[in-house]
Design an enzyme around this catalytic site. Structure first.
Site, mmCIF file in Angstrom:
data_model
loop_
_atom_site.group_PDB
_atom_site.id
_atom_site.type_symbol
_atom_site.label_atom_id
_atom_site.label_comp_id
_atom_site.label_asym_id
_atom_site.label_seq_id
_atom_site.Cartn_x
_atom_site.Cartn_y
_atom_site.Cartn_z
ATOM 1 C CE LYS A 117 -4.500 0.855 0.197
ATOM 2 N NZ LYS A 117 -5.600 0.001 -0.255
HETATM 3 P P1 NAD Z 1 -12.997 7.721 -2.537
HETATM 4 O O1 NAD Z 1 -11.973 8.724 -2.254
HETATM 5 O O2 NAD Z 1 -13.470 7.550 -3.935
HETATM 6 O O3 NAD Z 1 -14.291 7.991 -1.633
HETATM 7 C C1 NAD Z 1 -14.208 8.128 -0.238
HETATM 8 C C2 NAD Z 1 -15.573 8.535 0.272
HETATM 9 O O4 NAD Z 1 -15.524 8.612 1.700
HETATM 10 C C3 NAD Z 1 -16.054 9.890 -0.223
HETATM 11 O O5 NAD Z 1 -17.422 9.830 -0.548
HETATM 12 C C4 NAD Z 1 -15.848 10.797 0.989
HETATM 13 O O6 NAD Z 1 -16.751 11.869 1.001
HETATM 14 C C5 NAD Z 1 -16.151 9.828 2.109
HETATM 15 N N1 NAD Z 1 -15.631 10.285 3.388
HETATM 16 C C6 NAD Z 1 -14.403 10.753 3.669
HETATM 17 N N2 NAD Z 1 -14.327 11.114 4.958
HETATM 18 C C7 NAD Z 1 -15.536 10.840 5.495
HETATM 19 C C8 NAD Z 1 -16.080 10.999 6.788
HETATM 20 N N3 NAD Z 1 -15.355 11.456 7.795
HETATM 21 N N4 NAD Z 1 -17.368 10.622 6.978
HETATM 22 C C9 NAD Z 1 -18.095 10.133 5.969
HETATM 23 N N5 NAD Z 1 -17.638 9.963 4.729
HETATM 24 C C10 NAD Z 1 -16.362 10.326 4.492
HETATM 25 O O7 NAD Z 1 -12.437 6.330 -1.951
HETATM 26 P P2 NAD Z 1 -12.853 4.856 -2.373
HETATM 27 O O8 NAD Z 1 -11.901 4.397 -3.404
HETATM 28 O O9 NAD Z 1 -14.315 4.784 -2.598
HETATM 29 O O10 NAD Z 1 -12.468 4.048 -1.032
HETATM 30 C C11 NAD Z 1 -13.356 3.936 0.073
HETATM 31 C C12 NAD Z 1 -12.892 2.797 0.970
HETATM 32 O O11 NAD Z 1 -12.864 1.578 0.206
HETATM 33 C C13 NAD Z 1 -11.481 2.948 1.549
HETATM 34 O O12 NAD Z 1 -11.434 2.353 2.815
HETATM 35 C C14 NAD Z 1 -10.628 2.144 0.579
HETATM 36 O O13 NAD Z 1 -9.401 1.715 1.157
HETATM 37 C C15 NAD Z 1 -11.568 0.997 0.293
HETATM 38 N N6 NAD Z 1 -11.267 0.286 -0.944
HETATM 39 C C16 NAD Z 1 -11.238 0.913 -2.143
HETATM 40 C C17 NAD Z 1 -10.971 0.190 -3.287
HETATM 41 C C18 NAD Z 1 -11.009 0.822 -4.664
HETATM 42 O O14 NAD Z 1 -10.949 0.073 -5.648
HETATM 43 N N7 NAD Z 1 -11.143 2.122 -4.795
HETATM 44 C C19 NAD Z 1 -10.705 -1.185 -3.210
HETATM 45 C C20 NAD Z 1 -10.758 -1.804 -1.952
HETATM 46 C C21 NAD Z 1 -11.042 -1.076 -0.832
#
Ligand code: NAD
Length: 431
Positions: A117
């Site tokens: 990561k």
């Molecule tokens: P992103 O940046 O696209 O979206 C993050 C979201 O979280 C946004 O809507 C933001 O407004 C919200 N957020 C941030 N702080 C917040 C708070 N304090 N309260 C409420 N909402 C809040 O990120 P993503 O890619 O959607 O990732 C989200 C989660 O999924 C993370 O934990 C990431 O590690 C995990 N993840 C992502 C992927 C991927 O393919 N993108 C794969 C596996 C896991």
């Protein structure tokens, strides 16, 4: 050289160490399966910790030095693999935890990747597109030979997207020289389609979360279209999951993100919410629901809670207000250990992150395979293969959960650890 005032220092995290949580989870499962030494010591530490400080010129001519991380946890099964996070809270502790989870996630999903990561301590919203491009390219340059298509393969995570992956691929390609322009495309996944991305990658994590929910429905005899759901986060994962679940008849009652929390007990129209968020930067002000206090996201009576934002969101305090029957961890590390203990006592099922959100890395693997062969698959093909791998992982977890009489998280780790230990046993440990 003057520091730019809008660059905020990383917010001080009040929560417990995320890496400690990851190590504790690992040891609990290691005890369960009787994981011997030295496997236990090896897997409780990352192999490599790379920290880079790199300067970038901003639009107003000033320079700023950024701090970036790449933690390579384990590569016994295949190249290091894991996302890049751009967020003000990114630090070594967080990235170490996220890297370890990637090792177990890939082993559980049955794909030939290890775990890594990375990230940069930055709020991307504070920078222009051209500043971001220079930051991403300079970060790629600073990582240098620490990444590579057969060595360590980044992907998008919180705060990063396909455009940034394209910049990484282009920078790495230019550093590699003309003879390998085509063969190094797989240095990063989650690219745009035009630059060698895979159909289905953008929605893959959300799609995998939905397949996880479907699997649970089959297991316990529930109808997917009868479920009410609250979703935290409406970024890549939360938005795609919500759209797909809505299309399949689920009622999304509450959605919260960094701008606010909205509720409609008759169901939020996700087809309308998507464009609203794209135009307005968040869910706040959406006319098809009412604004509510952020804590209502947790306390609203729903069947399923899907955390899809950041870690440590389901705290003990919040868990006490929750009435859902199932939590599907789309985010990484969203549930604190204390909250999990209470929820488990109360009979709430938890589909753990390393199982629920594996769809992203699974389709990243498909993208990497397609880049290697320069032949590309249809979206149906990608989805079919994704569903097979997600369901196989769930089947293995359900069997192990019964045989070890443990939680779903412990069973998911147990499956992953047995696969990793098997490879160590066969290969031996050098020298
Ligand atoms: P992103 O940046 O696209 O979206 C993050 C979201 O979280 C946004 O809507 C933001 O407004 C919200 N957020 C941030 N702080 C917040 C708070 N304090 N309260 C409420 N909402 C809040 O990120 P993503 O890619 O959607 O990732 C989200 C989660 O999924 C993370 O934990 C990431 O590690 C995990 N993840 C992502 C992927 C991927 O393919 N993108 C794969 C596996 C896991």
């Amino acid at each position: 050289m003057v520091a730019k005032t809008k660059a905020k220092p990383a917010a001080k995290k009040a929560q417990r160490s995320l890496h400690q949580t990851a190590v504790d989870q690992f040891h609990r499962a290691a005890d369960l399966v009787g994981l011997p030494e030295p496997h236990r010591s090896i897997l409780s530490h990352p192999k490599n910790e790379v920290i880079v400080n790199f300067p970038v010129q901003l639009d107003d001519g000033r320079w700023e030095v950024f701090r970036g991380f790449r933690i390579q946890h384990n590569n016994i099964i295949g190249p290091y693999k894991g996302g890049l996070r751009f967020h003000p809270d990114v630090d070594l502790d967080e990235v170490k935890a996220l890297a370890a989870w990637m090792t177990f996630k890939c082993a559980l999903a049955g794909i030939p990747f290890g775990g890594a990561k990375g990230g940069v301590t930055i709020n991307p919203r504070d920078y222009s597109d051209s500043e971001m491009e220079r930051i991403v390219r300079r970060f790629t340059h600073a990582l240098g030979a620490n990444i590579g298509p057969e060595h360590d393969i980044p992907a998008p995570d919180v705060g990063t997207n396909a455009m940034m992956m394209d910049w990484i691929m282009d920078t790495y390609t230019n550093l590699s020289g003309p003879g390998s322009r085509q063969t190094v495309k797989g240095v990063v996944t989650g690219k745009s389609l035009a630059c060698g991305g895979s159909l289905g990658r953008n929605a893959a994590t959300g799609q995998g979360v939905l397949y996880s929910l479907r699997h649970w429905c089959g297991e316990v005899g529930e109808r997917l279209d009868s479920l009410s759901i609250s979703v935290q986060g409406f970024g890549n994962v939360g938005a795609h999951f919500s759209r797909l679940a809505y299309k399949d008849g689920c009622t999304i009652k509450v959605v919260g993100d960094h701008t606010g929390t909205i509720r409609n007990d008759d169901g939020i129209d996700i087809e309308e919410l998507g464009p609203w968020v794209a135009d307005n930067g968040g869910v706040d002000g959406f006319p098809g629901a009412r604004a509510v206090d952020a804590e209502e996201l947790f306390s609203t009576d729903v069947d399923v809670f899907v955390p899809a934002a950041l870690e440590n969101q389901i705290t003990l305090e919040r868990a006490r207000t929750m009435t859902c029957r199932l939590i599907v961890e789309a985010a990484n590390g969203p549930t604190t250990p204390e909250a999990e203990e209470l929820l488990t006592e109360q009979g709430v099922a938890i589909v753990p992150d390393i199982l629920a959100n594996a769809g992203g890395v699974i389709v990243s693997y498909f993208e990497w395979l397609q880049n290697k062969s320069s032949s590309y698959w249809s979206e149906e093909e990608v989805d079919r293969r994704l569903r097979t791998l997600v369901w196989d992982a769930h089947d293995a977890v359900v069997v192990t959960k019964k045989s070890l009489n443990c939680t779903r998280r412990e069973a998911a780790y147990a499956v992953a650890l047995e696969r990793l230990a098997d490879v160590y046993d066969r290969r031996g440990i050098f020298p």
